[in-house]
Design an enzyme around this catalytic site. Structure first.
Site, PDB file in Angstrom:
ATOM      1  CG  ASP A 127      43.846  37.258  33.651  1.00 36.48           C
ATOM      2  OD1 ASP A 127      43.191  37.851  32.773  1.00 36.48           O
ATOM      3  OD2 ASP A 127      43.398  36.305  34.303  1.00 36.48           O
TER       4      ASP A 127
ATOM      5  CG  HIS B 289      39.911  40.066  36.675  1.00 36.37           C
ATOM      6  ND1 HIS B 289      39.336  39.218  37.597  1.00 36.37           N
ATOM      7  CD2 HIS B 289      40.314  39.285  35.638  1.00 36.37           C
ATOM      8  CE1 HIS B 289      39.422  37.979  37.151  1.00 36.37           C
ATOM      9  NE2 HIS B 289      40.001  37.978  35.961  1.00 36.37           N
TER      10      HIS B 289
ATOM     11  CB  ILE C  91      35.554  38.918  40.636  1.00 34.61           C
ATOM     12  CG1 ILE C  91      35.841  38.400  39.207  1.00 34.61           C
ATOM     13  CG2 ILE C  91      34.057  38.981  40.911  1.00 34.61           C
ATOM     14  CD1 ILE C  91      35.459  36.942  39.009  1.00 34.61           C
TER      15      ILE C  91
ATOM     16  N   GLY D 121      41.471  34.740  40.479  1.00 37.00           N
ATOM     17  CA  GLY D 121      41.633  33.577  41.363  1.00 37.00           C
ATOM     18  C   GLY D 121      43.098  33.330  41.674  1.00 37.00           C
TER      19      GLY D 121
END
Ligand code: NAI
Length: 718
Positions: free
Chosen positions: A495, A500, A515, A518
């Site tokens: 990903d 990110h 961030i 998840g």
């Protein structure tokens, strides 16, 4: 390096009266072999015969102290050559099929005689001689055979159609003999030489000709025949002091049917021609099994495709992974050699090497992004993938978890719910192994911002629900600090969304800083539940369901609160620094519970001091030399309600911090309650005061304990 010798071995070289064969015979004899020098002594075109050629080479070898005997038979009567070898030396270890002639003509002018003679000497001669030698080698349990091919065979050459065909025939002959002989230690390889000889004197330019000494090729052939060489069934090319291996390649090709009921048409072949012939990603095929295995695999794809075809919104996608992918994933979800037992996720040769079960979410997510399953989920509405958030995830394991290989996946929209402000799309992804067994299944719930209002149902029936956490303090909590590089590491698992890692992209998406994924947070959580309730036995894992509620910033500390209800472990993951839950409504179903001994002692809420130790682990990893400069081995005994509940070792001598006791005797042992430890870390309780008041008990080297202060001081305020 010791010389590679052939003492006691009997070597037959056909066509050894000149050129390459002569060079082979000399080299083998000089390394201790007894050599049969075969040569018909004929002309370049297969005419005439004379014993002179073989006799000359035998005399040369003998004059140099070697052992050799001559044979004047044609290779077409190969059994007679082998008889000569048996009569003279009683065995045969190595057979070099080398004799050859040329009858070059452009293709339309090749006569039957040109064809037959060339085939008789090269192909039939090698067949006859080898067939006579094979049973003797089989009996001996040792044999090395060389076939002599040519670049004219591998690539074709003007005027050599007869010769090219025979030379390529030798490749097929060698490959099959290699297969049939290998169980008896009989290996057969092909040499593709380019050398100066009477066969090439008028073919090669003079300046090239003089560099092509046959003696540069002989050592390659000799090595292939040494008992230390395990090469079998290979084509080795050698010339002018260079050698390399030739092989057969096959392109990835193209599937010309989308289901087993489908037909292949000329038009489909035309449409796919580029793909059929694109050898850029071609694979090397080592055997007929590999070649046909790939065909069976594509048939599996067809069977799945057939079911997919029945359902227009069903998609298929492959996923292939190696143990390296699983290890990179484990690092991305915080597995560390610094923690007991986690080596099994990081070292492919570890006897219990395991793939973290949450890794198997990746194939499903990747497939959902690769296909249009999500973007076309609402008829008449194209959903932008940039507007989609990963809302919930479910994973259930049904078969044995693979540690590498290929997975074939079927994707289908289970339901689309109209939430007015957006839409939730639930996609089921079933994953199969190559044999067609369903091994795991994922369910991905995505939230498409702004895609609501299409008049669909609001409440669903197909989505696995999240569950409320039990209404009591957690039975157990485990804390671990993420690294500032956590997202940088996790994105290597596929990903690569810049949100990110790139501060600008994060700002555009409305975040002050990039961030963490998840799924990385979920991977941390799954690992911690497995640690607490399965002692890292991944085979006990059955299923996980989770909702992604808030983002985590790399570097923050995660605490996983856990509640045990039978074999179901409810959990909630909280960012310690903000006290905000980030994964909610979550649970893991285990097949059985295997509690850690330390975990057994715990009840009530988790220990706050865990976060500090996790922080120290990261600190020590980041700067091991600083830890080593403090030195010493410290054992911390943490008390809760007056009872010792956990032990931590700070082995600063070796820059290692871990849960449990050290191997040897610690220099200093410190006993302190969880609460007082926190006060000390926050600077609210001075170690000297704590010691004087009896809140901190120190045994062993007290002076050394004072050196710990800087490490504790750097800990985060909780
Ligand atoms: P060469 O002509 O110097 O040696 C071949 C030898 O085989 C001759 O001494 C000849 O008398 C002998 N011979 C011919 N027919 C025979 C038969 N029926 N029975 C027994 N002996 C027979 O040729 P060179 O160049 O040394 O070739 C050796 C092998 O290497 C041949 O198979 C040739 O096709 C192959 N080759 C040679 C290349 C080169 O660049 N020299 C290139 C590719 C392949």
């Amino acid at each position: 390096m010791a010389d590679l010798r052939f003492d006691g071995k009997v070597v037959v070289v056909t066509g050894a009266g000149a050129g390459l064969g002569r060079a082979y015979a000399h080299l083998f004899a000089s390394r201790g072999a007894k050599v049969i020098v075969n040569d018909l002594g004929g002309g370049r075109h297969g005419d005439g015969s004379s014993s002179k050629a073989a006799d000359t080479v035998v005399n040369e070898i003998r004059s140099q102290g070697g052992v050799a005997a001559a044979d004047y038979n044609s290779v077409v009567e190969g059994e007679k050559i082998i008889k000569t070898a048996m009569e003279n030396f009683g065995r045969i270890d190595v057979l070099i099929n080398n004799a050859g002639i040329l009858r070059d003509r452009s293709f339309p002018r090749i006569s039957d005689q040109d064809w037959d003679l060339v085939h008789a000497v090269h192909l039939k001669g090698s067949f006859k001689t080898t067939q006579a030698a094979f049973p003797i080698m089989k009996k001996q349990g040792f044999g090395r055979i060389i076939m002599t091919s040519s670049n004219s065979g591998l690539y074709g050459n003007f005027g050599q159609a007869n010769y090219s065909a025979a030379k390529m025939g030798l490749v097929g002959l060698a490959k099959t003999i290699a297969i049939e002989g290998s169980k008896n230690n009989i290996y057969c390889n092909v040499i593709v030489p380019t050398a100066a000889s009477r066969l090439t004197e008028d073919v090669l330019p003079p300046e090239v000709y003089k560099e092509l000494n046959p003696e540069y090729i002989a050592p390659v052939v000799a090595y292939l025949c040494h008992d230390s060489c395990q090469e079998n069934g290979s084509i080795i090319e050698a010339a002018a002091g260079w050698a390399g291996k030739c092989t057969v390649l096959r392109s990835n090709g193209a599937l010309l049917r989308s289901s087993v009921k489908d037909n292949v048409t000329i038009e489909k072949v035309q449409q796919n021609w580029q793909k059929i012939t694109d050898v850029n990603n071609a694979g090397i095929l080592g055997s007929i099994q590999e070649a046909t295995g790939a065909l069976i695999e594509s048939l599996e794809g067809l069977k799945l495709g057939e079911t997919a075809a029945k359902n227009s919104n069903e998609f298929t996608a492959d996923f292939e992974f190696t143990n390296k992918d699983a290890i990179i994933y484990a690092l991305g979800v915080g597995a560390s050699l610094g923690r007991n037992k986690e080596i099994k996720y990081l070292y492919e040769s570890h006897e219990e090497f395991s793939v973290l079960p949450s890794f198997f979410i990746l194939p499903a997510l990747q497939a959902s992004l690769e296909t249009t399953v999500v973007s076309e989920a609402i008829p008449g509405k194209e959903i932008e993938l940039s507007q989609v958030l990963h809302g919930e995830q479910y994973l259930e394991i049904l078969g044995d978890l693979p540690i590498e290989g290929k997975i074939i996946q079927k994707l289908k929209v289970a339901e689309v719910l109209d939430k007015r402000s957006g839409a939730t799309i639930t996609v089921n992804v079933d994953s199969y192994d190559r044999a067609g067994n369903l091994i795991f299944r994922n369910q991905i719930v995505t939230f498409a911002v702004g895609a609501g209002g299409f008049g669909g149902p609001r409440v669903g029936t197909q989505t696995v629900p999240c569950l409320k956490k039990p209404d009591r303090t957690p039975d157990l909590s485990i804390t671990q600090k993420t690294s500032v590089d956590q997202a940088a590491l996790y994105r290597l698992s596929g990903d690569t969304n810049p949100l990110h890692i790139d501060p600008n992209m994060a700002a555009i998406a409305g975040f002050s800083t990039p961030i963490l994924h998840g799924l990385s947070t979920l991977g941390f959580s799954v690992r911690m539940v497995l640690k607490a309730f399965a002692d890292h036995d991944t085979s006990l894992f059955k299923a996980v369901k989770a909702r992604f509620s808030k983002p985590v910033i790399p570097g923050q500390t995660l605490r996983v609160d856990m509640w045990k209800e039978g074999n179901r472990i409810h959990f909630e993951t909280v960012v310690v620094e903000t006290d905000k839950p980030v994964i909610t409504g979550a649970y893991i179903d285990l097949k059985d519970i295997k509690m850690q001994p330390q975990a057994n002692k715990l009840s009530g809420s988790g220990l706050k001091s865990d976060a500090i130790f996790e922080f120290i682990i990261e600190q020590v990893k980041a700067d091991p030399n600083k830890a080593k400069s403090v030195g010493g081995v410290f054992l911390y005994k943490i008390l809760k309600d007056g009872k010792e509940v956990k032990q931590w070792t700070m082995d600063l001598k070796n820059a290692k911090v871990f849960e449990g006791t050290p191997e040897g005797k610690p220099n200093t042992t410190l006993v302190i309650s969880d609460e007082d430890f926190m006060l000390m870390a926050e600077g609210k309780l001075q170690p000297q005061q704590a010691f004087m008041k009896g809140k901190l008990k120190i045994t062993g080297n007290i002076m050394m304990a004072q050196k710990l202060a800087p490490l504790l001081k750097a800990a985060p305020k909780l």
